[in-house]
Design a protein around this motif. Structure first.
Motif, PDB file in Angstrom:
ATOM      1  N   LEU A 173     -32.631 -12.344  11.314  1.00 11.52           N
ATOM      2  CA  LEU A 173     -32.000 -11.541  12.354  1.00 11.52           C
ATOM      3  C   LEU A 173     -32.923 -11.368  13.548  1.00 11.52           C
ATOM      4  O   LEU A 173     -32.482 -11.447  14.705  1.00 11.52           O
ATOM      5  CB  LEU A 173     -31.599 -10.181  11.778  1.00 11.52           C
ATOM      6  CG  LEU A 173     -30.369 -10.217  10.861  1.00 11.52           C
ATOM      7  CD1 LEU A 173     -30.299  -8.962  10.006  1.00 11.52           C
ATOM      8  CD2 LEU A 173     -29.092 -10.378  11.673  1.00 11.52           C
ATOM      9  N   ASP A 174     -34.207 -11.156  13.293  1.00 12.49           N
ATOM     10  CA  ASP A 174     -35.160 -11.020  14.379  1.00 12.49           C
ATOM     11  C   ASP A 174     -35.251 -12.316  15.186  1.00 12.49           C
ATOM     12  O   ASP A 174     -35.256 -12.294  16.424  1.00 12.49           O
ATOM     13  CB  ASP A 174     -36.531 -10.640  13.817  1.00 12.49           C
ATOM     14  CG  ASP A 174     -37.569 -10.433  14.914  1.00 12.49           C
ATOM     15  OD1 ASP A 174     -37.413  -9.504  15.722  1.00 12.49           O
ATOM     16  OD2 ASP A 174     -38.543 -11.230  14.949  1.00 12.49           O
ATOM     17  N   THR A 175     -35.295 -13.439  14.479  1.00  5.51           N
ATOM     18  CA  THR A 175     -35.363 -14.741  15.145  1.00  5.51           C
ATOM     19  C   THR A 175     -34.130 -14.998  16.005  1.00  5.51           C
ATOM     20  O   THR A 175     -34.221 -15.601  17.082  1.00  5.51           O
ATOM     21  CB  THR A 175     -35.502 -15.865  14.093  1.00  5.51           C
ATOM     22  OG1 THR A 175     -36.707 -15.669  13.361  1.00  5.51           O
ATOM     23  CG2 THR A 175     -35.524 -17.241  14.741  1.00  5.51           C
ATOM     24  N   ALA A 176     -32.972 -14.523  15.526  1.00  5.51           N
ATOM     25  CA  ALA A 176     -31.718 -14.740  16.257  1.00  5.51           C
ATOM     26  C   ALA A 176     -31.524 -13.742  17.387  1.00  5.51           C
ATOM     27  O   ALA A 176     -30.527 -13.825  18.116  1.00  5.51           O
ATOM     28  CB  ALA A 176     -30.539 -14.676  15.291  1.00  5.51           C
ATOM     29  N   GLY A 177     -32.443 -12.778  17.536  1.00 11.00           N
ATOM     30  CA  GLY A 177     -32.357 -11.843  18.652  1.00 11.00           C
ATOM     31  C   GLY A 177     -31.698 -10.526  18.338  1.00 11.00           C
ATOM     32  O   GLY A 177     -31.093  -9.906  19.225  1.00 11.00           O
TER      33      GLY A 177
END
Length: 274
Positions: free
Chosen positions: A179-183
């Motif tokens: 989720l962090d990687t996807a923004g």
């Protein structure tokens, strides 16, 4: 797995089972409508993997939100559009044919574990959201979901997972990183289905019986039924008040800070600056 192997997990009429739970799905949408209205009075809702769109119909009928469905199965999308009078597009998540920033809230219910590229799928969800928009992600707790398969395999038994077509098994920390990687910024992360957690660990009598009964997914050709034939599969409408009371009771058993249960419910907000 090869695409043709994955396809066998989704026989042409797999969606027929959704008629048995038609009102459960409709009332889930009505409950979501209350949740959305508490957050914002109106907006655009996308349901990814919406099947027949019954949950969307419940949300549409009981809120000021407009709704849109996305469903990989063309047969399910076509039938759901006619049945529930909805706009349902047949497409993968990564190929969703909507302009960026089209939606304020996206529901992704038990879809990510079926995706061959979950990172690309989540990034596409982020692109489709407006600034400050939210995704509601329901996904199995991977290690617990996979545990019976691993345990029984070590005992010399070959079984399938409790659901067909799962390609990835996500632990909590992996989901948070994805989720962090996807923004996204996680707003809420809850764990639930604790009874299934006991079963997956073999702590209840005959806990693995359902896994040992599981066999190969039978392939069925497309069923030639009319819309009226399908409507006859919808059971009588139950009482909304009874459903909502049970819904509220189940929500009391959604807990943060644990990985014991078999599923995660996550609400995450799109970051202003990914």
């Amino acid at each position: 797995p090869r695409p043709e192997e994955i396809a066998r997990c989704y026989p042409a009429a797999y969606f027929r089972g959704f008629f048995r739970q038609y009102w459960k799905d409709y009332y889930k949408g009505r409950a979501l409508a209350l949740q959305l209205s508490d957050w914002r009075p109106g907006g655009r809702l996308l349901d990814v993997g919406c099947a027949l769109g019954t949950m969307l119909a419940g949300a549409r009928d009981h809120s000021g939100w407009s709704v849109q469905g996305l469903e990989f199965s063309a047969e399910a999308a076509g039938l759901g559009s006619a049945l529930n009078k909805l706009d349902i597009v047949s497409s993968s998540v990564a190929g969703a044919p909507f302009p960026d920033g089209s939606f304020d809230y996206i529901n992704v219910n038990n879809v990510l574990e079926h995706e061959s590229d979950p990172v690309a799928a989540l990034k596409r969800v982020s692109e489709l959201l407006t600034a400050g928009g939210r995704v509601e992600l329901t996904v199995p707790n991977g290690p617990v979901d996979l545990l019976p398969t691993v345990t029984l395999y070590r005992r010399g038994r070959t079984v399938k997972t409790r659901h067909d077509g799962h390609l990835f098994y996500f632990p909590r920390r992996t989901l948070e990183r994805l989720l962090d990687t996807a923004g996204f910024r996680v707003v809420s992360l809850k764990n639930f289905h604790f009874k299934q957690g006991f079963k997956s660990r073999g702590w209840l009598p005959n806990a693995y019986r359902s896994f040992l009964r599981s066999g190969a997914v039978p392939y069925r050709e497309k069923e030639e039924l009319s819309l009226e034939d399908y409507k006859k599969l919808i059971p009588p409408r139950p009482d909304w008040r009874v459903y909502y009371a049970r819904y509220g009771l189940r929500r009391l058993f959604y807990a943060g800070g644990t990985d014991f249960g078999c599923d995660f419910k996550i609400i995450a907000e799109k970051k202003a600056f990914p």
